[in-house]
Every structure is written in structure tokens, then in C-alpha cells.
Design a protein around this motif. Structure first.
Motif, PDB file in Angstrom:
ATOM      1  N   THR A 153      46.188  66.973 -53.289  1.00 30.52           N
ATOM      2  CA  THR A 153      45.607  67.619 -52.113  1.00 30.52           C
ATOM      3  C   THR A 153      46.502  67.357 -50.903  1.00 30.52           C
ATOM      4  O   THR A 153      47.003  66.260 -50.713  1.00 30.52           O
ATOM      5  CB  THR A 153      44.190  67.056 -51.847  1.00 30.52           C
ATOM      6  OG1 THR A 153      43.391  67.274 -53.006  1.00 30.52           O
ATOM      7  CG2 THR A 153      43.544  67.721 -50.666  1.00 30.52           C
ATOM      8  N   THR A 195      44.007  71.446 -48.225  1.00 30.94           N
ATOM      9  CA  THR A 195      44.359  72.412 -49.258  1.00 30.94           C
ATOM     10  C   THR A 195      44.347  71.690 -50.595  1.00 30.94           C
ATOM     11  O   THR A 195      45.144  70.790 -50.841  1.00 30.94           O
ATOM     12  CB  THR A 195      45.758  73.006 -49.001  1.00 30.94           C
ATOM     13  OG1 THR A 195      45.794  73.533 -47.676  1.00 30.94           O
ATOM     14  CG2 THR A 195      46.063  74.105 -49.993  1.00 30.94           C
ATOM     15  N   ALA A 196      43.402  72.087 -51.463  1.00 28.39           N
ATOM     16  CA  ALA A 196      43.274  71.457 -52.779  1.00 28.39           C
ATOM     17  C   ALA A 196      44.358  71.974 -53.712  1.00 28.39           C
ATOM     18  O   ALA A 196      45.063  72.943 -53.401  1.00 28.39           O
ATOM     19  CB  ALA A 196      41.895  71.734 -53.358  1.00 28.39           C
ATOM     20  N   THR A 197      44.485  71.341 -54.877  1.00 29.08           N
ATOM     21  CA  THR A 197      45.518  71.730 -55.840  1.00 29.08           C
ATOM     22  C   THR A 197      45.269  73.129 -56.395  1.00 29.08           C
ATOM     23  O   THR A 197      46.213  73.814 -56.769  1.00 29.08           O
ATOM     24  CB  THR A 197      45.569  70.730 -57.006  1.00 29.08           C
ATOM     25  OG1 THR A 197      44.261  70.594 -57.555  1.00 29.08           O
ATOM     26  CG2 THR A 197      46.061  69.385 -56.534  1.00 29.08           C
ATOM     27  N   ASP A 198      44.010  73.584 -56.423  1.00 35.29           N
ATOM     28  CA  ASP A 198      43.709  74.929 -56.929  1.00 35.29           C
ATOM     29  C   ASP A 198      43.895  76.010 -55.864  1.00 35.29           C
ATOM     30  O   ASP A 198      43.669  77.187 -56.116  1.00 35.29           O
ATOM     31  CB  ASP A 198      42.301  74.986 -57.514  1.00 35.29           C
ATOM     32  CG  ASP A 198      41.216  74.690 -56.503  1.00 35.29           C
ATOM     33  OD1 ASP A 198      41.548  74.376 -55.337  1.00 35.29           O
ATOM     34  OD2 ASP A 198      40.026  74.776 -56.869  1.00 35.29           O
ATOM     35  N   GLY A 199      44.286  75.613 -54.646  1.00 34.79           N
ATOM     36  CA  GLY A 199      44.567  76.579 -53.588  1.00 34.79           C
ATOM     37  C   GLY A 199      43.447  76.784 -52.590  1.00 34.79           C
ATOM     38  O   GLY A 199      43.642  77.449 -51.581  1.00 34.79           O
ATOM     39  N   THR A 200      42.258  76.240 -52.846  1.00 40.76           N
ATOM     40  CA  THR A 200      41.157  76.404 -51.890  1.00 40.76           C
ATOM     41  C   THR A 200      41.417  75.549 -50.656  1.00 40.76           C
ATOM     42  O   THR A 200      41.957  74.453 -50.738  1.00 40.76           O
ATOM     43  CB  THR A 200      39.811  75.993 -52.514  1.00 40.76           C
ATOM     44  OG1 THR A 200      39.885  74.638 -52.929  1.00 40.76           O
ATOM     45  CG2 THR A 200      39.460  76.872 -53.688  1.00 40.76           C
ATOM     46  N   THR A 201      41.030  76.099 -49.502  1.00 41.73           N
ATOM     47  CA  THR A 201      41.229  75.376 -48.249  1.00 41.73           C
ATOM     48  C   THR A 201      39.887  75.095 -47.583  1.00 41.73           C
ATOM     49  O   THR A 201      38.953  75.891 -47.697  1.00 41.73           O
ATOM     50  CB  THR A 201      42.115  76.182 -47.271  1.00 41.73           C
ATOM     51  OG1 THR A 201      41.494  77.427 -47.020  1.00 41.73           O
ATOM     52  CG2 THR A 201      43.509  76.368 -47.821  1.00 41.73           C
ATOM     53  N   ASN A 245      45.788  63.055 -55.740  1.00 42.51           N
ATOM     54  CA  ASN A 245      45.435  64.168 -56.646  1.00 42.51           C
ATOM     55  C   ASN A 245      46.166  65.463 -56.313  1.00 42.51           C
ATOM     56  O   ASN A 245      45.878  66.498 -56.893  1.00 42.51           O
ATOM     57  CB  ASN A 245      43.931  64.397 -56.645  1.00 42.51           C
ATOM     58  CG  ASN A 245      43.421  64.886 -55.306  1.00 42.51           C
ATOM     59  OD1 ASN A 245      44.134  64.872 -54.316  1.00 42.51           O
ATOM     60  ND2 ASN A 245      42.171  65.291 -55.285  1.00 42.51           N
TER      61      ASN A 245
END
Length: 170
Positions: A80, A89-95, A78
């Protein structure tokens, strides 16, 4: 010498040699054209799921039942990205920082150790309820009854102490 003696000795030797020969038989060979069985991977300890886990401070990557330490950043299906230190680190930038015992599936789903334990305890309760219907409810009622009895006993002891204190004052 007696011919019967020699005949008996010969007969005993023939019997003993037959027993020895039977003990040394070989396992029959496989049928021609058959395939040797494939070696199976054995999981050591707990059930091993494919994904990444933090074990003893190191990220461990498990794929197809084989576990190896993570040596470089891993990008999942996905998008990540997981670093060797356990930073997700997710695709939306959250860590998110992975802690000891947490698990990340190869699809990118992060599962904490607490969530794993909670799911395991719920599953155990469901199995218990299926095996012993109504028993858990009876056990809860019995525990509640015992707690009330204990509270009543403590209350009676407190009243008895108050009475004893009043008698001493007189």
C-alpha cells in the motif's frame, strides 16, 4: 574569662559544624561496570501507535514511538502506498482518502475515527459490565419505566385539555 564558657562555645560550634557537613554529603556513585538507565520515550497526550495518522491536515508518521511529518510517499509492508496528502492506494488499485483522526497501521490496515470511537465505547461498556454486573440492565429498565411514565403523563394532559376544550364549547 571563664574556661567553662569557652568549653561550651567550642562544644556548640562542633555540633553546628557536624550538622552542616552532613547536609553537604554527595550521592553515592554508581557501581563500577553498571550501565546507565536508558531514557524512555514518553507519549504526549493520547496513546501513540506506530503508523500514519492525519493530524491537523498533515500526515504524521509514527515509528518506534517517534512522530514526524510525512515528507514523501510511504510504501507499506503489504504494498500500500500513502501520499503526503493522505491518499491511500491499495495494491489492487483502490484509493481511499484519509480524514482527520483516521489511522493507517504500518501493515496497511485503515481505521477510521468512527471505528476507533465505536471500539472504545464497546471496551468501556465491557469494563463497566465486569465491574458492576447487572447494573446496566437495571439502568435500562429504569429508563424504560421513566419513558412510559412520561408518555402516560403527556397522554393524561392531552385528555385533560380535550375535556377543558369541550366544556368551553358548551
Amino acid at each position: 574569662m571563664n574556661p567553662r564558657f569557652f568549653l561550651r562555645c567550642f562544644f556548640v560550634l562542633a555540633l553546628l559544624s557536624g550538622a552542616v557537613a552532613q547536609a553537604q554529603t554527595r550521592v553515592p556513585a554508581r557501581k563500577p561496570g553498571s550501565v546507565a538507565p536508558r531514557p524512555r520515550l514518553s507519549a504526549n497526550g493520547e496513546g501513540v501507535k506506530d503508523g500514519l495518522s492525519m493530524v491537523k491536515g498533515r500526515m504524521i508518521l509514527t515509528e518506534l514511538g517517534t512522530s514526524n511529518p510525512l515528507t514523501a510517499d510511504k510504501k507499506l509492508i503489504n504494498g500500500t502506498v500513502i501520499s503526503t496528502t493522505g491518499l491511500v492506494t491499495a495494491t489492487d488499485g483502490t484509493t481511499t482518502q484519509i480524514n482527520e483522526g483516521d489511522h493507517v497501521s504500518l501493515s496497511g490496515r485503515v481505521t477510521t475515527r468512527q471505528a476507533i470511537a465505536a471500539a472504545d465505547s464497546i471496551a468501556k461498556i465491557q469494563v463497566f459490565d465486569a465491574k458492576y454486573p447487572g447494573k446496566r440492565k437495571k439502568m435500562e429498565e429504569e429508563a424504560e419505566r421513566k419513558a412510559k411514565a412520561k408518555a402516560k403523563l403527556l397522554e393524561e394532559r392531552a385528555k385533560a385539555k380535550e375535556k377543558a376544550a369541550k366544556k368551553k364549547k358548551r
